[in-house]
Design a protein around this motif. Sequence first.
Motif, PDB file in Angstrom:
ATOM      1  N   LEU A 116      -1.200  -2.327 -15.440  1.00  0.00           N
ATOM      2  CA  LEU A 116      -0.231  -2.689 -14.408  1.00  0.00           C
ATOM      3  C   LEU A 116       0.462  -3.997 -14.744  1.00  0.00           C
ATOM      4  N   SER A 117       1.728  -4.105 -14.353  1.00  0.00           N
ATOM      5  CA  SER A 117       2.441  -5.368 -14.490  1.00  0.00           C
ATOM      6  C   SER A 117       1.860  -6.360 -13.483  1.00  0.00           C
ATOM      7  N   ALA A 118       2.220  -7.617 -13.604  1.00  0.00           N
ATOM      8  CA  ALA A 118       1.754  -8.630 -12.656  1.00  0.00           C
ATOM      9  C   ALA A 118       2.192  -8.265 -11.241  1.00  0.00           C
ATOM     10  N   GLU A 119       3.403  -7.786 -11.097  1.00  0.00           N
ATOM     11  CA  GLU A 119       3.915  -7.403  -9.782  1.00  0.00           C
ATOM     12  C   GLU A 119       3.139  -6.212  -9.209  1.00  0.00           C
ATOM     13  N   GLU A 120       2.874  -5.196 -10.051  1.00  0.00           N
ATOM     14  CA  GLU A 120       2.126  -4.024  -9.598  1.00  0.00           C
ATOM     15  C   GLU A 120       0.685  -4.379  -9.245  1.00  0.00           C
ATOM     16  N   LEU A 121       0.069  -5.223 -10.071  1.00  0.00           N
ATOM     17  CA  LEU A 121      -1.312  -5.619  -9.816  1.00  0.00           C
ATOM     18  C   LEU A 121      -1.423  -6.432  -8.523  1.00  0.00           C
ATOM     19  N   THR A 122      -0.477  -7.322  -8.297  1.00  0.00           N
ATOM     20  CA  THR A 122      -0.467  -8.110  -7.069  1.00  0.00           C
ATOM     21  C   THR A 122      -0.345  -7.201  -5.849  1.00  0.00           C
ATOM     22  N   ALA A 123       0.547  -6.216  -5.922  1.00  0.00           N
ATOM     23  CA  ALA A 123       0.727  -5.281  -4.801  1.00  0.00           C
ATOM     24  C   ALA A 123      -0.547  -4.475  -4.571  1.00  0.00           C
ATOM     25  N   LYS A 124      -1.192  -4.028  -5.640  1.00  0.00           N
ATOM     26  CA  LYS A 124      -2.436  -3.267  -5.508  1.00  0.00           C
ATOM     27  C   LYS A 124      -3.535  -4.122  -4.881  1.00  0.00           C
ATOM     28  N   LEU A 125      -3.694  -5.345  -5.336  1.00  0.00           N
ATOM     29  CA  LEU A 125      -4.729  -6.221  -4.804  1.00  0.00           C
ATOM     30  C   LEU A 125      -4.456  -6.586  -3.351  1.00  0.00           C
TER      31      LEU A 125
END
Length: 132
Positions: A116-125
């Motif tokens: 995941l990109s940083a943006e995707e990982l942040t949204a997931k978390l």
Amino acid sequence: MTGVFLLNTGSTIEEGRLAKGGSKLTDDYTRECAVCEMNLADFLAMGSPDRVKVTSRDGHSVVVYAYGAEKLSSGQVFMPRAIWSNVVVDPETFSSGSPLYKGSPVKVEPSNDMVLSAEELTAKLYKLQKRG
């Protein structure tokens, strides 16, 4: 093959250049920071995976790109200090106010999941935090 390793994190020159340049949401930043560098023999024994899932003692995990390097000792892995490594760094501070950026035990296993990109990982978390 799955293994238990000691995770060490730290800044890299390229990570610093990209972060200070405001490029944390770029593919270049993901390719530089969403990585797990392993001892070459450990990497080969694991089957030279393109990606690995790194899981902390408390069950948090992240999928990152993997590669082998002779400069690391067997049983050690390195991840640049960024959102991906922060997911699996041991949060214990021993009253120091700083988590264990060095020597956190983690499980590492090959993965076919996407990085995941940083943006995707942040949204997931964030979504996980809101549900909990």
